[in-house]
Design an enzyme around this catalytic site. Structure first.
Site, PDB file in Angstrom:
ATOM      1  CG  HIS A  59     -19.471 -56.035  11.729  1.00  0.00           C
ATOM      2  ND1 HIS A  59     -19.484 -57.394  11.930  1.00  0.00           N
ATOM      3  CD2 HIS A  59     -19.872 -55.867  10.454  1.00  0.00           C
ATOM      4  CE1 HIS A  59     -19.882 -58.010  10.822  1.00  0.00           C
ATOM      5  NE2 HIS A  59     -20.122 -57.098   9.917  1.00  0.00           N
ATOM      6  CE1 TYR A 104     -20.070 -61.443   8.833  1.00  0.00           C
ATOM      7  CE2 TYR A 104     -17.964 -62.241   8.011  1.00  0.00           C
ATOM      8  CZ  TYR A 104     -18.948 -61.268   8.049  1.00  0.00           C
ATOM      9  OH  TYR A 104     -18.788 -60.128   7.303  1.00  0.00           O
TER      10      TYR A 104
END
Length: 285
Positions: A114, A50
């Protein structure tokens, strides 16, 4: 408003609703997170991918600095090791970098892998490093994201496991329910975080009239977003709605004053739908 706390298998507690920080512009992230703290958010979800980890931490830290009555223990900061970092050396460097970004927060509450895409060898090497970070005091709880059942089973059967995954973070909404996977995780003592619970806004503008979502909105005087957050909570999940608009951030938390009935929940369910709005890798090898 106060958020219910959920006890993880690590012994630590997580607020029942979190703020997803995906796609928040880094230049605005710190101020958005600060405003979210003022509105009552105590749980923030970011990731290396991000590009705003430091800014999320800065927003929380500034709130703590400006509000001496607030305690670090009230806040829950999650981040994730990106796929390209997986493997022993890459994950060790990633953890070092992550810890450098948290500033005054002192520790990471939850650290996830992730996705399972790097494959078995790198998955297990990386998870071993996550466990090292727990033992070193840098991280309190560890877990995974976008894992299918076979990925989680691989981890649970691994001889090196010392800290079972506290969480599997997967996309869940009425249009991609993943009921079998989610309920199986819960049965293993692994909590389920539901990302994209608002379908990235795709289903919010005009819920189909006559269907259960629209009916629930009308009955309770709530927005589609609020009903979807409540739907996720009613299933026992931890939703991570995302917004950068203060009014919508506030709205997404205002779900404690109504309860969906079992019939309403079943009506909102779309068990025959499979319409993920994000990537799909729970079925990866």
């Amino acid at each position: 408003m106060s958020l219910r706390l959920i006890k993880l298998n690590s012994g630590y507690s997580i607020p029942s609703v979190g703020m997803g920080c995906y796609n928040l512009p880094p230049a605005q992230t710190s101020s958005i997170v600060y405003e979210a703290c003022k509105l009552g958010y105590r749980h923030f979800d970011t990731a290396v991918l991000y590009h705003n980890e430091a800014e999320v931490a800065q927003g929380i830290s500034k709130y703590l600095q400006d509000h001496p009555g607030a305690k670090r223990l009230e806040f829950f900061y999650t981040t994730k090791v990106w796929d390209l970092q997986q493997g022993t050396a890459g994950t060790r460097k990633a953890v070092k970098d992550m810890v450098a970004k948290i500033g005054n927060l002192e520790y990471i509450d939850l650290l996830l892998l992730h996705s399972p895409l790097p494959g078995t060898k790198k998955r297990l090497e990386s998870y071993a490093v996550l466990q090292e970070a727990v033992e070193a005091g840098h991280v309190r709880s560890v877990g995974v994201s976008n894992y299918g059942r076979h990925h989680v089973e691989e981890l649970l059967q691994w001889s090196g496991l010392t800290h079972p995954p506290a969480v599997n973070q997967i996309e869940i909404s009425p249009w991609v329910m993943r009921t079998e996977l989610a309920q199986w995780c819960l049965a293993q003592g692994i909590h389920v975080e539901a990302y994209a619970p608002l379908t990235h806004g795709n289903r919010l503008a005009a819920p189909e009239p006559g269907l259960a979502l629209a009916a629930a909105c009308k009955k309770y005087g709530k927005s589609p977003a609020q009903v979807l957050v409540k739907w996720s909570l009613s299933k026992g999940y931890i939703p991570l709605p995302k917004s950068k608009t203060p009014s919508r951030l506030k709205e997404n938390l205002e779900v404690n004053d109504f309860e969906l009935t079992p019939d309403e929940i079943a009506g909102i369910d779309q068990p025959d739908s499979y319409d993920p709005t994000d990537w799909e890798c729970t079925d990866a090898p």
